[in-house]
Design an enzyme around this catalytic site. Structure first.
Site, mmCIF file in Angstrom:
data_model
loop_
_atom_site.group_PDB
_atom_site.id
_atom_site.type_symbol
_atom_site.label_atom_id
_atom_site.label_comp_id
_atom_site.label_asym_id
_atom_site.label_seq_id
_atom_site.Cartn_x
_atom_site.Cartn_y
_atom_site.Cartn_z
ATOM 1 N N ASN A 32 20.718 23.528 -55.101
ATOM 2 C CA ASN A 32 19.354 23.046 -54.802
ATOM 3 C C ASN A 32 18.698 23.910 -53.729
ATOM 4 O OD1 ASN A 32 20.690 22.301 -52.515
ATOM 5 N ND2 ASN A 32 20.124 20.136 -52.579
ATOM 6 N N ASN A 35 20.469 25.470 -48.643
ATOM 7 C CA ASN A 35 20.930 26.438 -47.637
ATOM 8 C C ASN A 35 21.149 27.816 -48.280
ATOM 9 O OD1 ASN A 35 21.589 27.020 -44.932
ATOM 10 N ND2 ASN A 35 23.767 26.974 -45.411
ATOM 11 N N SER A 124 38.771 23.147 -45.295
ATOM 12 C CA SER A 124 38.652 23.973 -44.086
ATOM 13 C C SER A 124 39.840 23.746 -43.165
ATOM 14 C CB SER A 124 37.360 23.565 -43.374
ATOM 15 O OG SER A 124 37.353 24.048 -42.068
ATOM 16 N N TYR A 149 31.265 16.730 -39.921
ATOM 17 C CA TYR A 149 31.510 17.757 -40.945
ATOM 18 C C TYR A 149 33.011 17.828 -41.258
ATOM 19 C CZ TYR A 149 32.632 22.290 -42.891
ATOM 20 O OH TYR A 149 33.174 23.285 -43.678
ATOM 21 N N LYS A 153 35.543 16.778 -44.784
ATOM 22 C CA LYS A 153 36.581 17.564 -45.471
ATOM 23 C C LYS A 153 37.881 16.750 -45.580
ATOM 24 C CE LYS A 153 34.088 21.152 -46.177
ATOM 25 N NZ LYS A 153 33.584 21.362 -47.515
ATOM 26 N N TYR A 177 40.038 26.992 -46.014
ATOM 27 C CA TYR A 177 39.578 28.294 -45.524
ATOM 28 C C TYR A 177 39.736 28.358 -44.013
ATOM 29 C CZ TYR A 177 36.529 27.914 -49.752
ATOM 30 O OH TYR A 177 36.004 27.724 -51.003
ATOM 31 N N ASN A 199 28.023 30.252 -35.748
ATOM 32 C CA ASN A 199 29.309 30.948 -35.879
ATOM 33 C C ASN A 199 29.275 32.314 -35.203
ATOM 34 O OD1 ASN A 199 29.194 29.368 -38.894
ATOM 35 N ND2 ASN A 199 30.947 29.070 -37.569
ATOM 36 N N ARG A 293 32.752 25.376 -25.470
ATOM 37 C CA ARG A 293 31.938 24.571 -26.382
ATOM 38 C C ARG A 293 32.713 23.289 -26.705
ATOM 39 N NH1 ARG A 293 30.272 27.392 -32.005
ATOM 40 N NH2 ARG A 293 32.509 27.231 -32.338
HETATM 41 P P1 NAD Z 1 26.605 27.665 -47.865
HETATM 42 O O1 NAD Z 1 25.760 26.685 -47.149
HETATM 43 O O2 NAD Z 1 26.239 29.099 -47.797
HETATM 44 O O3 NAD Z 1 26.730 27.264 -49.419
HETATM 45 C C1 NAD Z 1 26.642 25.935 -49.856
HETATM 46 C C2 NAD Z 1 25.649 25.925 -51.015
HETATM 47 O O4 NAD Z 1 25.561 24.582 -51.496
HETATM 48 C C3 NAD Z 1 24.238 26.352 -50.619
HETATM 49 O O5 NAD Z 1 23.754 27.288 -51.558
HETATM 50 C C4 NAD Z 1 23.424 25.068 -50.684
HETATM 51 O O6 NAD Z 1 22.074 25.309 -51.035
HETATM 52 C C5 NAD Z 1 24.196 24.294 -51.728
HETATM 53 N N1 NAD Z 1 24.052 22.847 -51.635
HETATM 54 C C6 NAD Z 1 24.199 22.052 -50.545
HETATM 55 N N2 NAD Z 1 23.986 20.771 -50.876
HETATM 56 C C7 NAD Z 1 23.718 20.748 -52.221
HETATM 57 C C8 NAD Z 1 23.396 19.721 -53.136
HETATM 58 N N3 NAD Z 1 23.296 18.440 -52.750
HETATM 59 N N4 NAD Z 1 23.182 20.055 -54.434
HETATM 60 C C9 NAD Z 1 23.253 21.348 -54.851
HETATM 61 N N5 NAD Z 1 23.535 22.367 -54.001
HETATM 62 C C10 NAD Z 1 23.761 22.064 -52.691
HETATM 63 O O7 NAD Z 1 28.110 27.436 -47.365
HETATM 64 P P2 NAD Z 1 29.395 28.352 -47.575
HETATM 65 O O8 NAD Z 1 29.703 29.018 -46.282
HETATM 66 O O9 NAD Z 1 29.254 29.147 -48.801
HETATM 67 O O10 NAD Z 1 30.482 27.221 -47.777
HETATM 68 C C11 NAD Z 1 30.846 26.753 -49.067
HETATM 69 C C12 NAD Z 1 31.814 25.605 -48.878
HETATM 70 O O11 NAD Z 1 32.929 26.068 -48.115
HETATM 71 C C13 NAD Z 1 31.237 24.421 -48.127
HETATM 72 O O12 NAD Z 1 31.748 23.233 -48.669
HETATM 73 C C14 NAD Z 1 31.756 24.621 -46.716
HETATM 74 O O13 NAD Z 1 31.864 23.415 -46.041
HETATM 75 C C15 NAD Z 1 33.135 25.226 -47.007
HETATM 76 N N6 NAD Z 1 33.645 25.996 -45.872
HETATM 77 C C16 NAD Z 1 32.883 26.981 -45.331
HETATM 78 C C17 NAD Z 1 33.370 27.681 -44.235
HETATM 79 C C18 NAD Z 1 32.520 28.758 -43.584
HETATM 80 O O14 NAD Z 1 32.791 29.105 -42.432
HETATM 81 N N7 NAD Z 1 31.529 29.316 -44.247
HETATM 82 C C19 NAD Z 1 34.645 27.399 -43.707
HETATM 83 C C20 NAD Z 1 35.402 26.406 -44.309
HETATM 84 C C21 NAD Z 1 34.898 25.691 -45.399
HETATM 85 N N1 UDP Z 2 32.134 31.534 -30.249
HETATM 86 C C1 UDP Z 2 31.543 32.037 -29.098
HETATM 87 N N2 UDP Z 2 30.181 32.174 -29.086
HETATM 88 C C2 UDP Z 2 29.384 31.869 -30.140
HETATM 89 C C3 UDP Z 2 30.011 31.363 -31.322
HETATM 90 C C4 UDP Z 2 31.382 31.193 -31.333
HETATM 91 O O1 UDP Z 2 32.221 32.327 -28.116
HETATM 92 O O2 UDP Z 2 28.159 32.007 -30.058
HETATM 93 C C5 UDP Z 2 33.604 31.377 -30.290
HETATM 94 C C6 UDP Z 2 34.071 29.957 -30.502
HETATM 95 O O3 UDP Z 2 34.190 29.304 -29.248
HETATM 96 C C7 UDP Z 2 35.416 30.165 -31.201
HETATM 97 C C8 UDP Z 2 35.181 31.434 -32.026
HETATM 98 O O4 UDP Z 2 34.069 32.095 -31.420
HETATM 99 O O5 UDP Z 2 36.432 30.452 -30.258
HETATM 100 C C9 UDP Z 2 34.853 31.156 -33.495
HETATM 101 O O6 UDP Z 2 33.777 30.232 -33.548
HETATM 102 P P1 UDP Z 2 33.068 29.851 -34.932
HETATM 103 O O7 UDP Z 2 32.003 28.850 -34.608
HETATM 104 O O8 UDP Z 2 32.645 31.097 -35.621
HETATM 105 O O9 UDP Z 2 34.232 29.209 -35.800
HETATM 106 P P2 UDP Z 2 35.112 27.883 -35.549
HETATM 107 O O10 UDP Z 2 34.880 27.408 -34.153
HETATM 108 O O11 UDP Z 2 34.627 26.942 -36.561
HETATM 109 O O12 UDP Z 2 36.516 28.301 -35.776
#
Ligand code: NAD
Ligand code: UDP
Length: 337
Positions: A32, A35, A124, A149, A153, A177, A199, A293
């Site tokens: 949709n 994001n 995650s 969040y 998960k 992940y 991030n 943080r």
């Molecule tokens: P992202 O936000 O880039 O991708 C998610 C996609 O889902 C987006 O395109 C968004 O538009 C779509 N979306 C959200 N709600 C929707 C809905 N109701 N209907 C249809 N589409 C919808 O995120 P990403 O980084 O690609 O992550 C993908 C998945 O992996 C997520 O579930 C996220 O929680 C998980 N994940 C991501 C990370 C990370 O750091 N990126 C880490 C661990 C897990």
């Molecule tokens: N971090 C930081 N400054 C930022 C963003 C992240 O110092 O602006 C640090 C954060 O404290 C962590 C690491 O970078 O130690 C990774 O953070 P991120 O948010 O990317 O991932 P997560 O915390 O979900 O593992």
């Protein structure tokens, strides 16, 4: 027979779509764009030279989702859809629980209705909460998540376990992940956080490009080699390839619920990341030390052995690849605009 990718226009979904298309698979994407940007779909087609079906729908919309199952023969689903911003989830818990959990339930219910029972889920490392031990193995305790969040998960993992207990004809693979970074080598797709990134890597990239003034390093007094937080950064293309291996596993073995860490097994500190980025790209990253943080842990990295042994998957890209590809994507955006 197609693989359905809800959220396939997003960061990880789009990279996985490319790997699937390049492996000759048929895919259907639904998104949709809450994001992501429609132009990602064109980029996927340009990179692969292949076409696929796309539906602009909310995956929570039961009737529209059913139409997708009516119009296509969906054999498996890899669910990327959901909200993922930790801080925002604290402000908007109802939106997060609804989109991530209610959405997953509508999807799983629809799959059951159409007899499609192969499901791969984007979980995650956050489900481990405060790590029981490092490196994290899949049997480490989960729970103690510090934000809605992370809790979504954890809950979805439990829902999937309960579904499998009730009906063992499902094939379910939960992929935990670690920290995905980097971008496709073409520079055409990558991570596009909206507003100021939360991030680390997207923040570093924006400081290097001059869009943001300086990086705040959240704490230098952790019990780590240089005092800054340690994480397991994994290149998004390596991560994407992990989904193909997971798909192979559930197609070949069948009838099981599997859980895998997708990480490299190596932890890097925030300062390691800053130095590696500067060395690889030649760009300066200004930073200051800021307070810790809320909710952050000191160290988190995977034991990726199970994925190597059972999926035949391991990360191959280096920290330099992660930095260079993240930078290329940003530089390409500037060039394009
Ligand atoms: P992202 O936000 O880039 O991708 C998610 C996609 O889902 C987006 O395109 C968004 O538009 C779509 N979306 C959200 N709600 C929707 C809905 N109701 N209907 C249809 N589409 C919808 O995120 P990403 O980084 O690609 O992550 C993908 C998945 O992996 C997520 O579930 C996220 O929680 C998980 N994940 C991501 C990370 C990370 O750091 N990126 C880490 C661990 C897990
Ligand atoms: N971090 C930081 N400054 C930022 C963003 C992240 O110092 O602006 C640090 C954060 O404290 C962590 C690491 O970078 O130690 C990774 O953070 P991120 O948010 O990317 O991932 P997560 O915390 O979900 O593992």
């Amino acid at each position: 027979m197609a693989i359905l990718l809800p959220g396939g226009a997003g960061y990880i979904g789009s990279h996985t779509a490319i790997e699937l298309l390049e492996a000759g698979k048929e895919i259907v994407i639904i998104d949709n764009f809450s994001n992501s940007n429609p132009r990602v779909l064109e980029s996927i087609k340009k990179i692969t030279g292949k076409d696929f079906k796309f539906y602009e729908i909310d995956y929570m919309h039961k009737e529209k989702l059913q139409k997708v199952f009516e119009e296509n023969t969906i054999e498996s689903v890899i669910n990327f859809a959901g909200f993922k911003a930790v801080g925002e989830s604290v402000q908007k818990p109802i939106e997060y629980y609804r989109n991530n959990i209610s959405g997953a339930l509508v999807l799983l219910d629809t799959m059951r209705k159409y007899g499609c029972k192969k499901f791969i889920f984007s979980s995650s490392a956050t489900v481990y909460g405060e790590p029981e031990r490092i490196p994290l193995t899949e049997d480490c305790k989960t729970g103690g998540t510090t934000n809605p969040y992370g809790t979504t998960k954890l809950f979805i993992e439990q829902i999937l376990k309960d579904i499998y207990t009730s009906d063992n004809t499902w094939d379910i693979c939960i992929l935990r992940y670690f920290n995905p970074v980097g971008a496709h080598k073409s520079g055409r797709i990558g991570e596009e956080p909206q507003g100021i990134p939360n991030n680390l890597m997207p923040y570093i990239v924006r400081v290097a490009s001059g869009q943001l003034k300086e990086l705040s390093i959240f704490g230098d007094d952790y019990d780590t080699p240089d005092g800054t937080g340690v994480r397991d950064y994994i290149h998004v293309v390596d991560l994407a390839k992990g989904h193909l291996k997971a798909l192979e596993k559930i197609n070949k073995e069948g009838k099981g619920l599997y859980i895998y860490n997708l990480g490299t097994g190596t932890g890097y500190s925030v300062l390691d990341m800053v130095k590696a980025f500067e060395k690889t790209t030649g760009k300066k990253v200004n930073y200051k030390i800021a307070p810790r943080r809320l909710g952050d842990i000191a160290t988190c990295y995977a034991d990726p052995k199970k994925a190597k042994e059972e999926l035949g998957w391991e990360a191959t890209k280096t920290l330099e690849d992660m930095c260079q590809d993240s930078w290329n994507y940003m530089a390409n955006q500037e060039y394009l605009t």
